[in-house]
Scaffold this active site. Structure first.
Site, PDB file in Angstrom:
ATOM      1  CG  PHE A 175     -61.728   8.289 -35.575  1.00 35.99           C
ATOM      2  CD1 PHE A 175     -62.815   8.672 -34.802  1.00 35.99           C
ATOM      3  CD2 PHE A 175     -61.686   8.691 -36.910  1.00 35.99           C
ATOM      4  CE1 PHE A 175     -63.847   9.440 -35.345  1.00 35.99           C
ATOM      5  CE2 PHE A 175     -62.714   9.461 -37.453  1.00 35.99           C
ATOM      6  CZ  PHE A 175     -63.782   9.838 -36.667  1.00 35.99           C
ATOM      7  CG  ASP A 206     -58.796   3.686 -41.275  1.00 37.74           C
ATOM      8  OD1 ASP A 206     -58.354   4.469 -42.134  1.00 37.74           O
ATOM      9  OD2 ASP A 206     -59.795   3.945 -40.574  1.00 37.74           O
ATOM     10  CE  LYS A 246     -59.301  12.658 -41.743  1.00 39.33           C
ATOM     11  NZ  LYS A 246     -59.620  11.467 -40.979  1.00 39.33           N
TER      12      LYS A 246
HETATM   13  C1  LIG Z   1     -60.812  10.778 -40.646  1.00 40.84           C
HETATM   14  C2  LIG Z   1     -60.706   9.314 -40.534  1.00 40.84           C
HETATM   15  C3  LIG Z   1     -61.764   8.475 -40.918  1.00 40.84           C
HETATM   16  C4  LIG Z   1     -63.109   9.004 -41.331  1.00 40.84           C
HETATM   17  O1  LIG Z   1     -63.060   9.741 -42.512  1.00 40.84           O
HETATM   18  P1  LIG Z   1     -64.300  10.700 -42.877  1.00 40.84           P
HETATM   19  O2  LIG Z   1     -63.943  11.192 -44.254  1.00 40.84           O
HETATM   20  O3  LIG Z   1     -64.359  11.761 -41.838  1.00 40.84           O
HETATM   21  O4  LIG Z   1     -65.515   9.875 -42.876  1.00 40.84           O
HETATM   22  C5  LIG Z   1     -61.551   7.112 -40.874  1.00 40.84           C
HETATM   23  N1  LIG Z   1     -60.390   6.598 -40.465  1.00 40.84           N
HETATM   24  C6  LIG Z   1     -59.361   7.366 -40.071  1.00 40.84           C
HETATM   25  C7  LIG Z   1     -58.083   6.728 -39.647  1.00 40.84           C
HETATM   26  C8  LIG Z   1     -59.484   8.752 -40.088  1.00 40.84           C
HETATM   27  O5  LIG Z   1     -58.480   9.510 -39.671  1.00 40.84           O
END
Ligand SMILES: *Cc1c(COP(=O)(O)O)cnc(C)c1O
Length: 403
Positions: free
Chosen positions: A137, A222, A251
Protein backbone atom coordinates in the site's frame (compact mmCIF):
# COMPACT_ATOMS: atom_id res chain seq x y z
CA UNK A 1 -23.66 17.40 22.80
CA UNK A 2 -26.88 16.25 21.19
CA UNK A 3 -30.06 18.02 20.19
CA UNK A 4 -31.39 19.98 17.25
CA UNK A 5 -28.71 21.16 14.89
CA UNK A 6 -26.15 18.77 16.37
CA UNK A 7 -27.00 15.57 14.53
CA UNK A 8 -23.37 15.06 13.52
CA UNK A 9 -23.69 11.67 11.73
CA UNK A 10 -26.53 12.91 9.49
CA UNK A 11 -24.74 16.17 8.81
CA UNK A 12 -21.55 14.25 8.03
CA UNK A 13 -23.43 12.07 5.57
CA UNK A 14 -25.01 15.11 3.91
CA UNK A 15 -21.88 17.24 3.74
CA UNK A 16 -18.86 14.96 3.30
CA UNK A 17 -17.73 12.87 0.35
CA UNK A 18 -18.75 9.26 0.88
CA UNK A 19 -15.22 7.91 0.63
CA UNK A 20 -14.95 6.56 4.19
CA UNK A 21 -18.36 5.16 5.10
CA UNK A 22 -20.10 6.25 8.29
CA UNK A 23 -17.73 7.60 10.96
CA UNK A 24 -17.40 5.25 13.93
CA UNK A 25 -17.72 8.13 16.40
CA UNK A 26 -17.64 11.92 16.25
CA UNK A 27 -14.69 13.05 18.33
CA UNK A 28 -14.33 16.29 20.22
CA UNK A 29 -10.95 16.31 21.97
CA UNK A 30 -7.92 14.24 22.83
CA UNK A 31 -4.93 14.17 25.14
CA UNK A 32 -2.12 11.63 25.44
CA UNK A 33 -3.53 8.15 24.85
CA UNK A 34 -7.16 9.26 25.24
CA UNK A 35 -9.85 10.74 23.00
CA UNK A 36 -13.36 11.86 23.90
CA UNK A 37 -16.41 11.81 21.65
CA UNK A 38 -19.02 14.57 21.40
CA UNK A 39 -21.12 12.75 24.00
CA UNK A 40 -18.23 12.84 26.47
CA UNK A 41 -17.29 9.13 26.26
CA UNK A 42 -13.61 8.42 26.66
CA UNK A 43 -11.63 5.93 24.54
CA UNK A 44 -8.05 4.73 24.75
CA UNK A 45 -6.51 5.29 21.35
CA UNK A 46 -4.54 2.25 20.21
CA UNK A 47 -4.63 3.32 16.56
CA UNK A 48 -3.12 6.85 16.82
CA UNK A 49 -5.01 8.14 13.78
CA UNK A 50 -3.46 5.23 11.82
CA UNK A 51 0.07 5.26 13.18
CA UNK A 52 0.30 9.06 13.19
CA UNK A 53 0.28 10.47 16.73
CA UNK A 54 3.49 8.77 17.88
CA UNK A 55 3.85 11.17 20.82
CA UNK A 56 0.20 10.84 21.82
CA UNK A 57 -2.44 13.48 21.26
CA UNK A 58 -1.90 17.18 21.95
CA UNK A 59 1.74 16.71 22.86
CA UNK A 60 2.94 20.01 24.39
CA UNK A 61 6.23 20.01 22.43
CA UNK A 62 4.39 19.89 19.10
CA UNK A 63 1.77 22.41 20.20
CA UNK A 64 4.43 24.85 21.37
CA UNK A 65 6.56 24.45 18.23
CA UNK A 66 3.59 24.88 15.90
CA UNK A 67 2.19 27.92 17.75
CA UNK A 68 5.57 29.62 17.96
CA UNK A 69 6.24 29.03 14.26
CA UNK A 70 2.75 30.19 13.26
CA UNK A 71 3.35 33.39 15.18
CA UNK A 72 6.78 33.95 13.68
CA UNK A 73 6.60 32.87 10.03
CA UNK A 74 3.55 30.96 8.80
CA UNK A 75 4.02 30.26 5.13
CA UNK A 76 6.29 31.27 2.29
CA UNK A 77 6.37 29.86 -1.21
CA UNK A 78 9.10 27.56 -2.43
CA UNK A 79 10.67 30.63 -4.03
CA UNK A 80 12.03 31.02 -0.49
CA UNK A 81 13.52 28.78 2.16
CA UNK A 82 13.13 28.71 5.94
CA UNK A 83 15.41 27.50 8.73
CA UNK A 84 12.97 24.83 10.03
CA UNK A 85 12.61 23.32 6.55
CA UNK A 86 16.37 23.18 6.02
CA UNK A 87 17.04 21.83 9.50
CA UNK A 88 14.39 19.13 9.19
CA UNK A 89 15.77 18.05 5.81
CA UNK A 90 19.24 17.75 7.34
CA UNK A 91 17.91 15.73 10.26
CA UNK A 92 15.94 13.34 8.04
CA UNK A 93 18.84 12.99 5.65
CA UNK A 94 21.12 12.00 8.54
CA UNK A 95 18.62 9.36 9.70
CA UNK A 96 18.36 7.87 6.22
CA UNK A 97 22.08 8.03 5.52
CA UNK A 98 24.21 6.84 8.42
CA UNK A 99 26.83 6.04 5.76
CA UNK A 100 27.04 9.75 4.94
CA UNK A 101 25.77 9.58 1.36
CA UNK A 102 24.34 12.96 0.36
CA UNK A 103 20.58 13.11 1.02
CA UNK A 104 18.14 15.45 -0.73
CA UNK A 105 14.64 15.82 0.69
CA UNK A 106 11.43 16.79 -1.12
CA UNK A 107 8.66 17.74 1.32
CA UNK A 108 4.96 17.17 0.65
CA UNK A 109 1.90 16.99 2.86
CA UNK A 110 1.12 13.28 2.99
CA UNK A 111 2.39 9.80 2.38
CA UNK A 112 0.82 9.68 -1.06
CA UNK A 113 2.61 12.88 -2.04
CA UNK A 114 5.91 11.56 -0.76
CA UNK A 115 5.39 8.49 -2.93
CA UNK A 116 4.25 10.57 -5.92
CA UNK A 117 7.54 12.45 -5.69
CA UNK A 118 9.41 9.15 -5.51
CA UNK A 119 7.49 7.76 -8.49
CA UNK A 120 8.33 10.82 -10.60
CA UNK A 121 11.94 10.63 -9.50
CA UNK A 122 12.18 7.02 -10.73
CA UNK A 123 11.06 8.16 -14.21
CA UNK A 124 14.08 10.46 -14.39
CA UNK A 125 16.35 7.40 -14.42
CA UNK A 126 15.33 7.00 -18.07
CA UNK A 127 13.65 3.70 -17.21
CA UNK A 128 9.90 3.28 -16.69
CA UNK A 129 9.30 -0.16 -15.18
CA UNK A 130 8.57 -0.46 -11.48
CA UNK A 131 8.36 -3.63 -9.43
CA UNK A 132 6.00 -3.31 -6.46
CA UNK A 133 4.89 -5.85 -3.89
CA UNK A 134 1.73 -7.88 -3.66
CA UNK A 135 -0.36 -6.60 -0.73
CA UNK A 136 1.63 -3.35 -0.73
CA UNK A 137 0.00 0.00 0.00
CA UNK A 138 1.43 3.38 -1.01
CA UNK A 139 -1.51 5.83 -1.11
CA UNK A 140 -4.54 6.82 -3.15
CA UNK A 141 -3.32 9.39 -5.70
CA UNK A 142 -2.92 8.00 -9.21
CA UNK A 143 0.84 7.41 -9.02
CA UNK A 144 0.80 6.03 -5.49
CA UNK A 145 -2.20 3.89 -6.44
CA UNK A 146 -0.35 2.52 -9.45
CA UNK A 147 2.16 0.84 -7.11
CA UNK A 148 -0.56 -0.18 -4.61
CA UNK A 149 -1.70 -3.76 -5.05
CA UNK A 150 -5.27 -3.99 -3.68
CA UNK A 151 -7.45 -4.63 -6.79
CA UNK A 152 -10.56 -2.96 -5.35
CA UNK A 153 -8.57 0.25 -4.81
CA UNK A 154 -7.04 0.14 -8.30
CA UNK A 155 -9.56 -1.26 -10.72
CA UNK A 156 -12.17 1.56 -10.70
CA UNK A 157 -9.41 4.01 -11.65
CA UNK A 158 -7.65 2.14 -14.45
CA UNK A 159 -5.68 2.95 -16.47
CA UNK A 160 -3.09 3.92 -13.89
CA UNK A 161 0.42 5.11 -14.68
CA UNK A 162 2.36 2.09 -15.93
CA UNK A 163 4.43 0.01 -16.12
CA UNK A 164 4.10 -1.62 -12.74
CA UNK A 165 4.41 -5.33 -12.04
CA UNK A 166 3.80 -6.97 -8.67
CA UNK A 167 5.99 -9.59 -7.01
CA UNK A 168 5.04 -11.66 -3.96
CA UNK A 169 6.17 -9.88 -0.78
CA UNK A 170 9.14 -11.57 0.81
CA UNK A 171 9.95 -13.91 -2.10
CA UNK A 172 13.56 -13.26 -3.08
CA UNK A 173 13.55 -15.55 -6.12
CA UNK A 174 10.37 -13.98 -7.51
CA UNK A 175 11.86 -10.52 -7.01
CA UNK A 176 15.06 -11.53 -8.78
CA UNK A 177 13.00 -12.86 -11.68
CA UNK A 178 10.93 -9.65 -11.88
CA UNK A 179 13.87 -7.21 -11.93
CA UNK A 180 16.03 -6.66 -14.98
CA UNK A 181 18.04 -3.96 -16.73
CA UNK A 182 14.82 -2.15 -17.71
CA UNK A 183 13.62 -1.81 -14.10
CA UNK A 184 13.64 1.77 -12.80
CA UNK A 185 12.87 0.89 -9.18
CA UNK A 186 11.63 -1.64 -6.69
CA UNK A 187 9.23 -0.23 -4.11
CA UNK A 188 8.79 -2.07 -0.83
CA UNK A 189 7.50 -1.50 2.70
CA UNK A 190 9.67 -2.98 5.48
CA UNK A 191 6.40 -3.77 7.26
CA UNK A 192 3.14 -3.86 5.29
CA UNK A 193 0.77 -2.06 7.63
CA UNK A 194 -2.41 -1.83 5.57
CA UNK A 195 -2.39 -5.49 4.60
CA UNK A 196 -2.48 -6.60 8.24
CA UNK A 197 1.02 -5.83 9.56
CA UNK A 198 3.17 -8.26 7.61
CA UNK A 199 6.87 -7.99 8.36
CA UNK A 200 9.35 -8.59 5.53
CA UNK A 201 11.16 -11.87 6.20
CA UNK A 202 14.73 -11.42 7.49
CA UNK A 203 17.09 -10.77 4.62
CA UNK A 204 14.40 -9.74 2.13
CA UNK A 205 15.28 -6.03 2.15
CA UNK A 206 19.00 -6.75 1.81
CA UNK A 207 18.25 -9.12 -1.05
CA UNK A 208 16.14 -6.37 -2.67
CA UNK A 209 19.12 -4.03 -2.22
CA UNK A 210 21.49 -6.48 -3.88
CA UNK A 211 19.09 -7.29 -6.73
CA UNK A 212 18.38 -3.62 -7.52
CA UNK A 213 22.04 -2.67 -7.29
CA UNK A 214 22.96 -5.38 -9.75
CA UNK A 215 20.25 -4.28 -12.21
CA UNK A 216 21.08 -0.58 -11.85
CA UNK A 217 17.59 0.01 -10.42
CA UNK A 218 16.63 2.15 -7.45
CA UNK A 219 15.51 0.70 -4.13
CA UNK A 220 12.57 2.79 -2.91
CA UNK A 221 11.59 1.96 0.66
CA UNK A 222 8.20 3.22 1.82
CA UNK A 223 8.56 3.89 5.55
CA UNK A 224 5.47 6.12 5.69
CA UNK A 225 3.96 3.82 8.33
CA UNK A 226 6.95 1.85 9.64
CA UNK A 227 9.37 4.74 10.13
CA UNK A 228 10.16 7.22 12.90
CA UNK A 229 9.99 4.98 15.93
CA UNK A 230 6.73 3.21 15.19
CA UNK A 231 8.50 -0.13 14.70
CA UNK A 232 11.11 0.43 17.41
CA UNK A 233 13.67 1.83 14.97
CA UNK A 234 14.20 5.29 13.51
CA UNK A 235 14.02 3.66 10.08
CA UNK A 236 13.48 -0.08 9.77
CA UNK A 237 15.45 -0.36 6.53
CA UNK A 238 18.50 1.42 7.92
CA UNK A 239 18.31 -0.53 11.20
CA UNK A 240 18.32 -3.73 9.14
CA UNK A 241 21.54 -2.63 7.47
CA UNK A 242 20.02 -1.65 4.13
CA UNK A 243 21.02 1.53 2.26
CA UNK A 244 18.01 2.53 0.12
CA UNK A 245 18.09 5.04 -2.75
CA UNK A 246 14.74 6.54 -1.76
CA UNK A 247 12.96 6.60 1.60
CA UNK A 248 9.45 8.00 1.92
CA UNK A 249 8.04 9.16 5.24
CA UNK A 250 4.86 10.80 6.49
CA UNK A 251 2.52 9.42 9.14
CA UNK A 252 4.45 9.89 12.39
CA UNK A 253 6.53 12.80 11.15
CA UNK A 254 4.22 15.64 12.18
CA UNK A 255 2.34 13.86 15.02
CA UNK A 256 -0.86 14.82 13.20
CA UNK A 257 0.35 17.96 11.47
CA UNK A 258 0.30 17.03 7.76
CA UNK A 259 3.77 16.50 6.33
CA UNK A 260 5.45 13.94 4.11
CA UNK A 261 9.01 13.57 2.87
CA UNK A 262 10.74 11.87 -0.04
CA UNK A 263 14.43 11.41 0.76
CA UNK A 264 16.65 10.62 -2.21
CA UNK A 265 20.14 9.37 -1.46
CA UNK A 266 23.40 9.37 -3.34
CA UNK A 267 23.03 9.54 -7.14
CA UNK A 268 19.21 9.36 -6.83
CA UNK A 269 19.38 12.71 -5.06
CA UNK A 270 20.70 14.31 -8.25
CA UNK A 271 17.72 13.28 -10.43
CA UNK A 272 15.38 16.14 -9.56
CA UNK A 273 16.43 19.40 -11.15
CA UNK A 274 14.75 22.85 -11.00
CA UNK A 275 11.28 22.49 -12.51
CA UNK A 276 10.98 18.69 -12.25
CA UNK A 277 8.54 18.73 -9.36
CA UNK A 278 6.80 21.22 -7.11
CA UNK A 279 4.27 21.97 -4.38
CA UNK A 280 2.76 25.04 -2.75
CA UNK A 281 2.51 23.79 0.82
CA UNK A 282 5.27 21.17 0.94
CA UNK A 283 8.13 22.23 3.20
CA UNK A 284 5.92 24.75 4.97
CA UNK A 285 7.79 26.04 8.06
CA UNK A 286 4.93 25.21 10.46
CA UNK A 287 4.86 21.57 9.31
CA UNK A 288 8.65 21.49 9.49
CA UNK A 289 8.55 22.86 13.04
CA UNK A 290 6.13 20.08 13.96
CA UNK A 291 8.49 17.52 12.41
CA UNK A 292 11.48 18.88 14.32
CA UNK A 293 9.52 18.78 17.59
CA UNK A 294 8.65 15.15 16.91
CA UNK A 295 12.26 14.17 16.16
CA UNK A 296 13.54 16.03 19.26
CA UNK A 297 10.94 14.43 21.53
CA UNK A 298 11.49 10.92 20.16
CA UNK A 299 15.22 11.36 20.83
CA UNK A 300 15.05 13.17 24.19
CA UNK A 301 12.45 10.82 25.68
CA UNK A 302 14.07 7.71 24.12
CA UNK A 303 10.74 6.72 22.65
CA UNK A 304 12.19 4.69 19.78
CA UNK A 305 13.81 2.21 22.16
CA UNK A 306 10.66 2.35 24.29
CA UNK A 307 8.53 1.33 21.30
CA UNK A 308 10.65 -1.77 20.80
CA UNK A 309 10.28 -2.89 24.44
CA UNK A 310 6.62 -1.89 24.73
CA UNK A 311 5.76 -3.74 21.54
CA UNK A 312 7.36 -6.90 22.86
CA UNK A 313 5.51 -6.38 26.14
CA UNK A 314 2.18 -6.12 24.30
CA UNK A 315 2.82 -9.25 22.25
CA UNK A 316 3.77 -11.16 25.41
CA UNK A 317 0.72 -9.86 27.30
CA UNK A 318 -1.61 -11.02 24.52
CA UNK A 319 0.16 -14.39 24.25
CA UNK A 320 -0.10 -14.86 28.02
CA UNK A 321 -3.90 -14.82 27.76
CA UNK A 322 -3.58 -18.01 25.64
CA UNK A 323 -6.90 -17.34 23.92
CA UNK A 324 -7.29 -20.12 21.33
CA UNK A 325 -9.06 -17.65 19.02
CA UNK A 326 -5.90 -15.52 18.80
CA UNK A 327 -3.54 -17.28 16.41
CA UNK A 328 -0.52 -15.00 16.68
CA UNK A 329 0.71 -11.44 17.14
CA UNK A 330 3.02 -10.18 14.40
CA UNK A 331 4.72 -6.88 13.66
CA UNK A 332 7.57 -4.85 15.08
CA UNK A 333 7.67 -2.34 17.90
CA UNK A 334 4.28 -0.72 18.42
CA UNK A 335 2.88 -1.66 15.01
CA UNK A 336 1.18 -4.99 15.60
CA UNK A 337 -1.25 -7.24 13.80
CA UNK A 338 -3.23 -9.62 15.96
CA UNK A 339 -4.18 -12.54 13.74
CA UNK A 340 -7.43 -14.23 14.76
CA UNK A 341 -8.22 -17.87 14.16
CA UNK A 342 -11.53 -16.85 12.56
CA UNK A 343 -12.53 -13.95 10.27
CA UNK A 344 -14.25 -11.99 13.05
CA UNK A 345 -11.96 -8.95 13.18
CA UNK A 346 -14.63 -6.40 12.21
CA UNK A 347 -16.96 -7.54 15.00
CA UNK A 348 -14.08 -7.73 17.48
CA UNK A 349 -13.08 -4.21 16.51
CA UNK A 350 -16.65 -3.02 17.15
CA UNK A 351 -16.71 -4.78 20.51
CA UNK A 352 -13.42 -3.13 21.44
CA UNK A 353 -14.85 0.30 20.59
CA UNK A 354 -17.90 -0.39 22.73
CA UNK A 355 -15.50 -1.28 25.55
CA UNK A 356 -13.59 1.99 25.06
CA UNK A 357 -10.67 0.95 22.82
CA UNK A 358 -9.80 2.30 19.38
CA UNK A 359 -8.11 -0.24 17.09
CA UNK A 360 -8.73 -1.26 13.49
CA UNK A 361 -9.43 -4.32 11.36
CA UNK A 362 -7.41 -4.06 8.13
CA UNK A 363 -8.21 -7.67 7.17
CA UNK A 364 -11.16 -9.95 8.05
CA UNK A 365 -8.92 -11.90 10.44
CA UNK A 366 -6.54 -9.17 11.65
CA UNK A 367 -6.81 -6.49 14.33
CA UNK A 368 -4.15 -3.80 13.92
CA UNK A 369 -2.91 -1.70 16.80
CA UNK A 370 -0.49 1.23 16.69
CA UNK A 371 -0.64 2.87 20.11
CA UNK A 372 1.26 6.08 20.77
CA UNK A 373 4.86 5.48 21.85
CA UNK A 374 4.05 7.06 25.24
CA UNK A 375 1.62 4.22 26.05
CA UNK A 376 2.15 2.63 29.47
CA UNK A 377 2.65 -1.03 30.27
CA UNK A 378 -0.53 -0.87 32.35
CA UNK A 379 -2.47 0.30 29.28
CA UNK A 380 -0.96 -2.48 27.16
CA UNK A 381 -1.90 -5.04 29.81
CA UNK A 382 -5.44 -3.65 30.02
CA UNK A 383 -5.75 -3.86 26.23
CA UNK A 384 -4.64 -7.50 26.25
CA UNK A 385 -7.48 -8.26 28.69
CA UNK A 386 -10.03 -6.22 26.69
CA UNK A 387 -8.99 -7.94 23.45
CA UNK A 388 -9.27 -11.36 25.05
CA UNK A 389 -12.78 -10.52 26.28
CA UNK A 390 -13.87 -8.98 22.97
CA UNK A 391 -12.67 -11.96 20.93
CA UNK A 392 -14.38 -14.41 23.26
CA UNK A 393 -17.62 -12.41 23.39
CA UNK A 394 -17.79 -12.19 19.59
CA UNK A 395 -17.01 -15.86 19.11
CA UNK A 396 -19.71 -16.75 21.65
CA UNK A 397 -22.13 -14.59 19.66
CA UNK A 398 -22.64 -12.17 22.53
CA UNK A 399 -21.47 -9.20 20.50
CA UNK A 400 -22.20 -8.35 16.87
CA UNK A 401 -22.22 -10.86 14.08
CA UNK A 402 -19.22 -12.89 13.07
CA UNK A 403 -18.31 -11.45 9.68
C1 LIG B 1 -0.65 5.48 4.90
C2 LIG B 1 0.38 5.06 3.95
C3 LIG B 1 0.61 5.76 2.76
C4 LIG B 1 -0.27 6.90 2.31
O1 LIG B 1 -0.19 8.00 3.16
P1 LIG B 1 -1.34 9.13 3.07
O2 LIG B 1 -0.84 10.19 4.01
O3 LIG B 1 -2.62 8.49 3.48
O4 LIG B 1 -1.39 9.60 1.68
C5 LIG B 1 1.66 5.36 1.96
N1 LIG B 1 2.43 4.32 2.29
C6 LIG B 1 2.23 3.60 3.41
C7 LIG B 1 3.14 2.47 3.73
C8 LIG B 1 1.20 3.94 4.28
O5 LIG B 1 0.98 3.22 5.37
Amino acid sequence: MTGPGLDWPARYHAALAHTFGAPRRVLARAEGTHVWDVDGRCYTDFLSGIAVTVLGHAHPAVGAAVSAQLGQLDHVSNFFATPPQITLAERLGALASPDGRPAHVFFGNSGAEANEAAFKLTRLTGRTRIVAMEDGFHGRTMGALAVTHHPSYREPFAPLPGEVVFAPYGDVDALRAAVDATTAAVVVEPVQGESGVKVAPPGFLSAARAITAEAGALLWVDEVQSGLGRCGEWLVSVADGVAPDIVTLAKGLGNGFPIGACIALGAAGELFTPGSHGTTFGGNPVAAAAGLAVLDTLRDEQLVEAARNLGDHLAAAIAARANPLIALVRGRGLLRGIVLARPIAAAVNDALLEAGWIANAPRPDVIRVAPPLIVTRAELDAFAVALDQAVTAVADGKEGEAA
